[in-house]
Write an enzyme that holds these catalytic residues in place. Structure first.
Site, PDB file in Angstrom:
ATOM      1  N   GLN A   1      -5.459  -0.389  -3.849  1.00 42.35           N
ATOM      2  CA  GLN A   1      -6.131  -1.552  -4.434  1.00 42.35           C
ATOM      3  C   GLN A   1      -6.955  -1.164  -5.658  1.00 42.35           C
ATOM      4  O   GLN A   1      -7.017  -1.897  -6.646  1.00 42.35           O
ATOM      5  CB  GLN A   1      -7.001  -2.223  -3.368  1.00 42.35           C
ATOM      6  CG  GLN A   1      -7.622  -3.523  -3.855  1.00 42.35           C
ATOM      7  CD  GLN A   1      -8.365  -4.251  -2.768  1.00 42.35           C
ATOM      8  OE1 GLN A   1      -8.011  -4.165  -1.586  1.00 42.35           O
ATOM      9  NE2 GLN A   1      -9.401  -4.983  -3.139  1.00 42.35           N
TER      10      GLN A   1
ATOM     11  N   CYS B   1       0.852  -1.189   0.000  1.00 39.00           N
ATOM     12  CA  CYS B   1       0.000   0.000   0.000  1.00 39.00           C
ATOM     13  C   CYS B   1       0.887   1.239   0.000  1.00 39.00           C
ATOM     14  O   CYS B   1       1.903   1.296   0.695  1.00 39.00           O
ATOM     15  CB  CYS B   1      -0.973  -0.040   1.164  1.00 39.00           C
ATOM     16  SG  CYS B   1      -0.602   1.028   2.530  1.00 39.00           S
ATOM     17  N   GLU B   2       0.504   2.201  -0.820  1.00 37.90           N
ATOM     18  CA  GLU B   2       1.379   3.362  -0.995  1.00 37.90           C
ATOM     19  C   GLU B   2       1.262   4.360   0.154  1.00 37.90           C
ATOM     20  O   GLU B   2       2.029   5.306   0.220  1.00 37.90           O
ATOM     21  CB  GLU B   2       1.111   4.041  -2.343  1.00 37.90           C
ATOM     22  CG  GLU B   2      -0.222   4.715  -2.490  1.00 37.90           C
ATOM     23  CD  GLU B   2      -0.443   5.226  -3.918  1.00 37.90           C
ATOM     24  OE1 GLU B   2       0.139   4.670  -4.854  1.00 37.90           O
ATOM     25  OE2 GLU B   2      -1.196   6.203  -4.057  1.00 37.90           O
ATOM     26  N   HIS B   3       0.304   4.145   1.042  1.00 39.78           N
ATOM     27  CA  HIS B   3       0.151   5.085   2.165  1.00 39.78           C
ATOM     28  C   HIS B   3       1.058   4.739   3.334  1.00 39.78           C
ATOM     29  O   HIS B   3       1.524   5.615   4.036  1.00 39.78           O
ATOM     30  CB  HIS B   3      -1.304   5.103   2.639  1.00 39.78           C
ATOM     31  CG  HIS B   3      -2.249   5.507   1.567  1.00 39.78           C
ATOM     32  ND1 HIS B   3      -3.475   4.894   1.365  1.00 39.78           N
ATOM     33  CD2 HIS B   3      -2.142   6.448   0.616  1.00 39.78           C
ATOM     34  CE1 HIS B   3      -4.073   5.448   0.340  1.00 39.78           C
ATOM     35  NE2 HIS B   3      -3.290   6.393  -0.134  1.00 39.78           N
ATOM     36  N   HIS B   4       1.249   3.436   3.555  1.00 47.39           N
ATOM     37  CA  HIS B   4       2.039   3.025   4.721  1.00 47.39           C
ATOM     38  C   HIS B   4       3.230   2.142   4.355  1.00 47.39           C
ATOM     39  O   HIS B   4       4.009   1.764   5.236  1.00 47.39           O
ATOM     40  CB  HIS B   4       1.158   2.236   5.700  1.00 47.39           C
ATOM     41  CG  HIS B   4      -0.020   3.008   6.226  1.00 47.39           C
ATOM     42  ND1 HIS B   4      -1.252   2.982   5.617  1.00 47.39           N
ATOM     43  CD2 HIS B   4      -0.138   3.831   7.292  1.00 47.39           C
ATOM     44  CE1 HIS B   4      -2.089   3.755   6.290  1.00 47.39           C
ATOM     45  NE2 HIS B   4      -1.443   4.290   7.312  1.00 47.39           N
TER      46      HIS B   4
ATOM     47  N   HIS C   1      -5.451  -5.873   4.069  1.00 49.80           N
ATOM     48  CA  HIS C   1      -4.477  -4.777   4.162  1.00 49.80           C
ATOM     49  C   HIS C   1      -3.829  -4.787   5.537  1.00 49.80           C
ATOM     50  O   HIS C   1      -4.510  -4.609   6.549  1.00 49.80           O
ATOM     51  CB  HIS C   1      -5.184  -3.425   3.947  1.00 49.80           C
ATOM     52  CG  HIS C   1      -5.587  -3.200   2.526  1.00 49.80           C
ATOM     53  ND1 HIS C   1      -5.029  -2.227   1.727  1.00 49.80           N
ATOM     54  CD2 HIS C   1      -6.486  -3.839   1.759  1.00 49.80           C
ATOM     55  CE1 HIS C   1      -5.571  -2.273   0.530  1.00 49.80           C
ATOM     56  NE2 HIS C   1      -6.464  -3.237   0.520  1.00 49.80           N
TER      57      HIS C   1
ATOM     58  N   CYS D   1      -2.072  -2.579   6.800  1.00 49.50           N
ATOM     59  CA  CYS D   1      -2.183  -1.270   7.470  1.00 49.50           C
ATOM     60  C   CYS D   1      -3.511  -1.124   8.201  1.00 49.50           C
ATOM     61  O   CYS D   1      -3.664  -0.232   9.033  1.00 49.50           O
ATOM     62  CB  CYS D   1      -1.965  -0.133   6.477  1.00 49.50           C
ATOM     63  SG  CYS D   1      -3.238  -0.013   5.222  1.00 49.50           S
TER      64      CYS D   1
END
Ligand SMILES: Nc1nc2c(ncn2[C@@H]2O[C@H](COP(=O)(O)OP(=O)(O)OP(=O)(O)O)[C@@H](O)[C@H]2O)c(=O)[nH]1
Ligand SMILES: [Zn+2]
Length: 189
Positions: free
Chosen positions: A121, A79-82, A149, A151
């Protein structure tokens, strides 16, 4: 594979992260960790700036079949956020056009290719369909992803085992509700 300069860059960054979280990067168990993490990022992000996916073969067929469905393709992405993993299963269906089909194994390879970069996703779902459109231009495509996920599980809301489902349809899957229903029945059956 990442080049030597980028390997060094990640190693430095990982050392700094270890220090910042209160660890000692020089303790025995951590000595090789920065180099290992750099190699690992080279692997899991190998599609960033990679050439377009071209590892496929198309085969002519005499009769155009109906839906070609490859379901339960396992995938792992970040995931590109975490920068934590999300992973699960992808289901890909298409309706062949022009009497061409794609080598079956190339669809899981395409899923791997799309997964190996920082993602959300939703974008992963759409990208798989876009690549298939570019390669095969079929009459319709359906992509469905069901994923966990990390995260959302090991931190944050801590909802262990929750599943995120996304889907994307093009062409006849969008216009023909019976076809969409058949796809959904077949992936859930
Ligand atoms: N739409 C979407 N969101 C994602 C995906 N992966 C992670 N996220 C979300 O990205 C959001 C980032 O929100 P922020 O508020 O900036 O981050 P945060 O403070 O760590 O949020 P929490 O996870 O709620 O603790 C979170 O809601 C994540 O659940 C994904 O693939 N798609
Ligand atoms: Zn996340």
């Amino acid at each position: 594979m990442i080049n030597e300069a980028n390997q060094q860059k990640i190693e430095q960054a990982v050392k700094m992260i270890l220090e910042a979280v209160g660890e000692d990067p020089k303790r025995e168990g951590l000595i090789e960790t920065p180099a290992r993490v750099a190699r690992m990022y080279g692997e899991v992000f190998s599609s960033v700036n990679a050439p377009a996916f071209d590892n496929y073969k198309l085969f002519p067929v005499d009769e155009t079949t109906e839906m070609v469905l490859i379901k339960d393709i396992p995938f792992y992405s970040m995931c590109e956020h975490h920068l934590l993993p999300f992973f699960g299963q992808v289901h890909v269906a298409y309706i062949p056009d022009q009497k061409r089909v794609m080598g079956l194994s190339k669809i899981p390879r395409l899923v791997n290719y799309c997964a190996k970069r920082p993602n959300v996703q939703e974008r992963l779902t759409v990208n798989i369909a876009k690549e298939l459109t570019r390669i095969l231009d079929p009459k319709g495509i359906a992509v469905s992803i069901s994923a966990r996920h990390m995260c959302m599980e090991m931190r944050g809301v801590e909802k262990t085992g929750s599943l995120t489902e996304t889907s994307y349809y093009t062409g006849s899957f969008k216009t023909d509700q019976d076809l969409k229903r058949e796809f959904l029945q077949r992936i859930n059956g």
